[in-house]
Structure formats: structure tokens, C-alpha cells
Design a protein around this motif. Structure first.
Motif, PDB file in Angstrom:
ATOM      1  N   PHE A  54      38.443  40.566  33.156  1.00  0.00           N
ATOM      2  CA  PHE A  54      38.927  41.101  34.421  1.00  0.00           C
ATOM      3  C   PHE A  54      37.846  41.870  35.181  1.00  0.00           C
ATOM      4  O   PHE A  54      37.867  41.911  36.413  1.00  0.00           O
ATOM      5  CB  PHE A  54      40.151  41.987  34.186  1.00  0.00           C
ATOM      6  N   GLY A  55      36.920  42.474  34.469  1.00  0.00           N
ATOM      7  CA  GLY A  55      35.813  43.146  35.152  1.00  0.00           C
ATOM      8  C   GLY A  55      34.991  42.162  35.970  1.00  0.00           C
ATOM      9  O   GLY A  55      34.604  42.450  37.104  1.00  0.00           O
ATOM     10  N   ASP A  56      34.719  40.973  35.389  1.00  0.00           N
ATOM     11  CA  ASP A  56      33.981  39.940  36.112  1.00  0.00           C
ATOM     12  C   ASP A  56      34.798  39.393  37.271  1.00  0.00           C
ATOM     13  O   ASP A  56      34.263  39.087  38.337  1.00  0.00           O
ATOM     14  CB  ASP A  56      33.604  38.799  35.163  1.00  0.00           C
ATOM     15  N   VAL A  57      36.112  39.252  37.084  1.00  0.00           N
ATOM     16  CA  VAL A  57      36.985  38.779  38.162  1.00  0.00           C
ATOM     17  C   VAL A  57      36.932  39.743  39.335  1.00  0.00           C
ATOM     18  O   VAL A  57      36.783  39.338  40.496  1.00  0.00           O
ATOM     19  CB  VAL A  57      38.430  38.613  37.664  1.00  0.00           C
ATOM     20  N   ALA A  58      37.052  41.034  39.053  1.00  0.00           N
ATOM     21  CA  ALA A  58      37.032  42.042  40.118  1.00  0.00           C
ATOM     22  C   ALA A  58      35.713  41.989  40.881  1.00  0.00           C
ATOM     23  O   ALA A  58      35.692  42.015  42.122  1.00  0.00           O
ATOM     24  CB  ALA A  58      37.245  43.433  39.523  1.00  0.00           C
ATOM     25  N   PHE A  59      34.616  41.914  40.145  1.00  0.00           N
ATOM     26  CA  PHE A  59      33.288  41.873  40.771  1.00  0.00           C
ATOM     27  C   PHE A  59      33.128  40.614  41.603  1.00  0.00           C
ATOM     28  O   PHE A  59      32.665  40.651  42.746  1.00  0.00           O
ATOM     29  CB  PHE A  59      32.231  41.950  39.668  1.00  0.00           C
ATOM     30  N   ALA A  60      33.545  39.472  41.034  1.00  0.00           N
ATOM     31  CA  ALA A  60      33.389  38.191  41.725  1.00  0.00           C
ATOM     32  C   ALA A  60      34.243  38.112  42.978  1.00  0.00           C
ATOM     33  O   ALA A  60      33.858  37.493  43.970  1.00  0.00           O
ATOM     34  CB  ALA A  60      33.749  37.046  40.776  1.00  0.00           C
ATOM     35  N   ALA A  61      35.424  38.728  42.950  1.00  0.00           N
ATOM     36  CA  ALA A  61      36.330  38.662  44.099  1.00  0.00           C
ATOM     37  C   ALA A  61      35.944  39.636  45.204  1.00  0.00           C
ATOM     38  O   ALA A  61      36.530  39.594  46.297  1.00  0.00           O
ATOM     39  CB  ALA A  61      37.760  38.923  43.656  1.00  0.00           C
ATOM     40  N   GLY A  62      34.986  40.521  44.940  1.00  0.00           N
ATOM     41  CA  GLY A  62      34.504  41.409  45.982  1.00  0.00           C
ATOM     42  C   GLY A  62      35.085  42.803  45.971  1.00  0.00           C
ATOM     43  O   GLY A  62      34.901  43.557  46.936  1.00  0.00           O
ATOM     44  N   PHE A  63      35.774  43.192  44.890  1.00  0.00           N
ATOM     45  CA  PHE A  63      36.339  44.537  44.827  1.00  0.00           C
ATOM     46  C   PHE A  63      35.259  45.544  44.443  1.00  0.00           C
ATOM     47  O   PHE A  63      34.345  45.241  43.667  1.00  0.00           O
ATOM     48  CB  PHE A  63      37.490  44.590  43.825  1.00  0.00           C
ATOM     49  N   ALA A  64      35.406  46.751  44.973  1.00  0.00           N
ATOM     50  CA  ALA A  64      34.401  47.782  44.732  1.00  0.00           C
ATOM     51  C   ALA A  64      34.556  48.435  43.366  1.00  0.00           C
ATOM     52  O   ALA A  64      33.610  49.038  42.855  1.00  0.00           O
ATOM     53  CB  ALA A  64      34.472  48.845  45.829  1.00  0.00           C
ATOM     54  N   SER A  65      35.748  48.340  42.776  1.00  0.00           N
ATOM     55  CA  SER A  65      35.984  48.978  41.477  1.00  0.00           C
ATOM     56  C   SER A  65      37.123  48.277  40.755  1.00  0.00           C
ATOM     57  O   SER A  65      37.925  47.569  41.373  1.00  0.00           O
ATOM     58  CB  SER A  65      36.338  50.459  41.656  1.00  0.00           C
ATOM     59  N   ILE A  66      37.202  48.484  39.456  1.00  0.00           N
ATOM     60  CA  ILE A  66      38.306  47.934  38.667  1.00  0.00           C
ATOM     61  C   ILE A  66      39.625  48.531  39.131  1.00  0.00           C
ATOM     62  O   ILE A  66      40.653  47.839  39.205  1.00  0.00           O
ATOM     63  CB  ILE A  66      38.094  48.218  37.165  1.00  0.00           C
TER      64      ILE A  66
END
Length: 505
Positions: free
Chosen positions: A152-164
Motif C-alpha cells: 500500500f505504501g507503493d500504491v499511495a506513492f504511485a497514485a500521487g498521494f503525499a502521505s499514507i
């Protein structure tokens, strides 16, 4: 369309999947929004509201249906058909412009102040640019949660979110589920693709049916340039130049989706890579509207009925397509591939491709600004055209991007030496996605028209084609499919024939 209550209501009653992506249905009594084709029983009309986008429904306080997943449907074809400022903004937002350049950068791209742009989008879409970009991130996150095994950390980063935390809060707000719950529910609905190598992201790109992919993939395969693109083991593969690095994509068509495998230097480029792959394959087109319009013409009816659902073979980069069109003027497809391959090898940045034979990405215009004419083994006039095109793109006299104005782009192209109607229309059709672009002087179009008993002389064909508006680009693709040529073969069974495309200046 969302303002036509009766039409939307009929679409929901019939559960018509053709309208998925055109609008969403919100239910006042449940606080949920759905696709028009949602299988649940439609609510009473007085409890329904219609919104143009998932972002607008979310901004109004509704969450996505857990059954029909409206936030993961194909994008609205409206943004590809329309050329106005709102549609241009939506195409740029889908390409990640807000995440990279902010709302100020988006406004500058379309020639408005930030305040003007926010007012226009709020008035038509019910959401501001930041809300639209947030919905885009949420959609990307949901696709990755449900169809990949990425942490999920990679998903958040890949989708453009600034933080988990922002990622978790957004997923819960949009889906009413945590990321863990969303993935657990998806495991009962989806069949995972076979395991892939470490670092490879495997997902499915949704498609509106009918989907006649042979001409689309055949055209892209036949024009594949060495080192930049290839067909390997039933996959169409190419390199990508992305905002934060490079990537390699492998694409394989299926009847109702496209399998996609991505290898990226930087996970932040995932959303942009997906958007560009969808653009390359014209996956947000509305095939039913095209079939209805072109199938009504008695001269095209049989051709359309034979292979409905044609898509336009497009591009991942508008400037790249424009340069390739000029390199391909008055030469065979084989020669055009050779010219592009030389250019890529001389100026493109090298990449590593452990699973194939890709060697470089296509150079950007800055890397081509000091091009050595010796790398262009072609007549002097065409070398001057390439140089003029590159310089116009570099200094901003020519703007080619997902949000550019199609009419202005044509005028800017035609002002350059050596670029005539054929080049301008092919660039508008394949580069910019104008559904009404029509390269009437194209040799393949004229040969196909003659075979069908249509006018083959350019002026007469343009006049005749008025009945196909606003879908003349798709009429062009249907005409190309009638030819005995490698662009219609998938998988590619033989080398492209030596057909020369004719430019009329």
C-alpha cells in the motif's frame, strides 16, 4: 448529458453500459453514486441526481458503489470528443498536470487565470481542479489496490498521494472501505494475471465494447521503430519518456480489456503512464456512437458491421507523433521505421530492457534542437521541415499536448514549411485525438474509397465525407481496414508492404 434527466433516467432503467463514464448516478437515500449500468434495482426517480464526473459526486458528499465501482469505469469519451476549454482541462488532469504543475500550471496551459478556470470547471463539472485531480488519484489507487499485489505504501506513492495517511483517508472517503478491505473484496471478483518478474506492475485497462483491436494493434506494430518499439511473444512493447524517468510498457489486447505490464524508473509516473497507454490505444472512445453514425451510411455500413469498435492508433507523446509523421512523408512504412530508428539511436536516451530488445526512448524536442542533418538520410526539403518543426515546438510557436486547441494546432502546423493538409490531419487524428480529422489525400484512404465506389479525388472525397462528421477519423480507420496491408494484421504476420503515403502540399 447529465443535465438531461429523462435521457439519463432511461439509461439507468435499461442498465445501458454504453453510458458508463458519461455520467454517474447519485442516490439521495443511500449517499451512494453508481454507474448507469449498476446491476442493483434503480431507485425512485425523485431520489436520483446525475453528475458529470465521479469528482462532482464525491464533492457533493456521495461515495462510490461497492458493487459497480463507478470510479474505475473507462474515462468519459466526452473529453476526447470535445475541443473546448473544459475538455482540454480534463485531458491534462488525466495526464497528471495538476500533480506536476499545480492548478496554476493547468490554467496557463489553457490560457486562463486560475480563478477563471476554477469558476468554469465548478460551473460545468461541479468540482474544482484539485477535486478532479483527487478523484483521478483515487481512481488510480483503486485500480492498483484491486488488480496488483503492490504494497500500500507503493500504491499511495504511485497514485500521487503525499502521505499514507492522505491515501488511507481518501480511499475510505471515496470507497467507504479501507485499502485492506478493498483488496480483500477484490480477491473474490478478479482473476489475477500470472506472476510477473519483480518490479513489473501488471494491471488491466478497461475498454468499452465492441473492441476491434486488430487494426489498432496491427497499425502500431507495422510502424514499430527499432529500439523504440517491438512485438514480442504476442505483446506490443515500447519505451516511454515520462515526467520523472523512463518506462517500458507491454500491451496485449483481450476482447474486453487490455493487459498492461509496466516497468518504471519512478513510481510517481504510474498514473501518467496509464493515461498515456489509454491514449495510445484510444481506449476512452465511444464505439457505439461511432457505429450508430457511420453504420447509417449505406456505403460504409458493411465495412462498419464487419469490424465494429475501431480505435484510432494514437501516440504516447504528441510531439513524437508529429516528428514521425514528417519523417514518414512520401516514403514507405519500412523506410519511415528506419528513419525513426536512426533518430532514436542517435539522440534518444538509452534504457535497460531485461525482457526484450528496447534500447532507447524517443528524444524530446530539446534533445533534437541541435540535430545533425547527417542523421536524416532524406531530401534537403524534408530535413528543413524536421528542423522547422523541432524549433517551433522548442520555442512555443507550436503547442502539441493533451490540452492543446485542435484548430490552433492545425494553423500552427500549416504555417511551417513542408507541412501540408495530409500531415496536419494525421497529426490532428493520431496525435491530438480529434475525432473529425480527415486526411483526404492519404493514398490508403483514396484507394479504399475507390474500392467501395466512393469518390477518390481529394476535393470530392472531402465534400462526400461531410456526412460522416464528427467521426471522420473513425471513418478513416474503417477505410484503412479494407486494405490488404500489414497495418490490419495482429499478431503481425509479415513485414509491412511497401506502401507510400502521399503528402499534398
Amino acid at each position: 448529458m447529465h443535465e438531461d434527466f429523462e435521457r439519463c433516467y432511461r439509461a439507468v432503467q435499461s442498465k445501458d453500459a454504453r453510458f458508463d463514464g458519461w455520467f454517474v448516478t447519485a442516490v439521495l437515500t443511500t449517499g451512494i453514486y453508481c454507474r448507469p449500468s449498476c446491476p442493483v434495482r434503480p431507485p425512485l426517480a425523485r431520489n436520483m441526481r446525475f453528475y458529470p464526473t465521479a469528482a462532482a459526486a464525491q464533492a457533493a458528499g456521495f461515495r462510490a458503489c461497492k458493487r459497480c465501482r463507478p470510479d474505475a469505469s473507462p474515462g468519459s469519451p466526452e473529453w476526447n470528443v470535445r475541443g473546448d476549454a473544459v475538455a482540454r482541462c480534463m485531458r491534462l488532469i488525466a495526464d497528471g498536470t495538476v500533480d506536476r504543475e499545480g492548478v496554476t500550471g493547468l490554467a496557463a496551459r489553457v490560457g486562463y487565470t486560475t480563478r477563471q478556470l476554477e469558476r468554469i470547471l465548478q460551473a460545468e463539472l461541479g468540482a474544482n481542479p484539485l477535486a478532479l485531480a483527487r478523484a483521478q488519484r483515487a481512481q488510480t489507487a483503486r485500480v492498483l489496490i484491486e488488480t496488483t499485489e503492490l504494497p500500500f505504501g507503493d500504491v499511495a506513492f504511485a497514485a500521487g498521494f503525499a502521505s499514507i495517511r492522505q491515501f488511507n483517508d481518501t480511499v475510505r472517503a471515496v470507497c467507504d472501505l479501507t485499502p485492506t478491505e478493498l483488496r480483500r473484496r477484490a480477491e473474490t471478483r478478479f482473476t489475477r494475471d500470472e506472476p510477473t518478474a519483480p518490479g513489473v506492475i501488471s494491471l488491466r485497462l478497461p475498454v468499452r465494447i465492441p473492441f476491434a483491436f486488430e487494426g489498432l494493434f496491427g497499425h502500431l506494430a507495422a510502424s514499430a521503430a527499432p529500439g523504440l518499439e517491438e512485438v514480442r511473444d504476442g505483446w506490443l512493447r515500447r519505451s516511454l519518456r515520462l515526467p520523472h524517468g523512463h518506462g517500458v510498457v507491454s500491451l496485449q489486447p483481450q476482447p474486453d480489456h487490455v493487459r498492461c505490464r509496466l516497468v518504471l524508473d519512478d513510481f510517481r509516473d504510474l498514473a501518467a503512464a496509464i493515461a498515456r497507454c489509454r491514449r495510445l490505444l484510444d481506449l476512452d472512445a465511444d464505439p457505439e456512437a461511432v457505429v450508430d453514425a457511420l453504420g447509417a451510411d449505406q456505403d460504409l455500413a458493411a465495412v462498419v458491421a464487419k469490424a465494429p469498435g475501431q480505435r484510432i492508433p494514437r501516440t504516447v507523446d504528441e510531439a513524437e507523433l508529429a516528428i514521425r509523421v514528417v519523417l514518414g512523408q512520401q516514403v514507405s512504412i519500412k523506410a519511415a521505421r528506419t528513419h525513426v530508428g536512426r533518430l532514436v539511436k542517435a539522440y534518444g536516451r538509452p534504457i535497460r530492457d531485461d525482457n526484450g530488445g528496447l534500447t532507447h526512448v524517443f528524444p524530446d524536442v530539446a534533445e533534437l534542437s541541435e540535430i545533425d542533418p547527417s542523421h536524416l538520410a532524406m531530401p534537403a526539403a524534408r530535413r528543413r521541415t524536421v528542423s522547422a518543426l523541432v524549433h517551433a515546438l522548442t520555442d512555443g510557436r507550436l503547442v502539441l499536448d493533451p490540452g492543446c486547441d485542435w484548430t490552433a494546432a492545425r494553423e500552427q502546423l500549416l504555417a511551417l514549411p513542408g507541412i501540408g493538409p495530409w500531415s496536419a490531419e494525421v497529426i490532428a487524428m493520431r496525435g491530438l485525438g480529434d475525432p473529425d480529422a480527415f486526411p483526404a489525400s492519404d493514398l490508403g484512404v483514396r484507394l479504399a474509397a475507390e474500392q467501395l465506389g466512393l469518390p477518390s479525388e481529394q476535393t470530392a472525397l472531402i465534400r462526400y465525407s461531410a456526412r460522416w462528421r464528427p467521426w471522420r477519423a473513425y471513418a478513416t480507420q474503417h477505410l484503412w481496414t479494407t486494405l490488404d496491408h500489414a497495418v490490419n494484421d495482429w499478431p503481425l504476420s509479415h513485414q509491412a508492404h511497401d506502401l507510400t503515403v502521399q503528402e499534398t502540399l
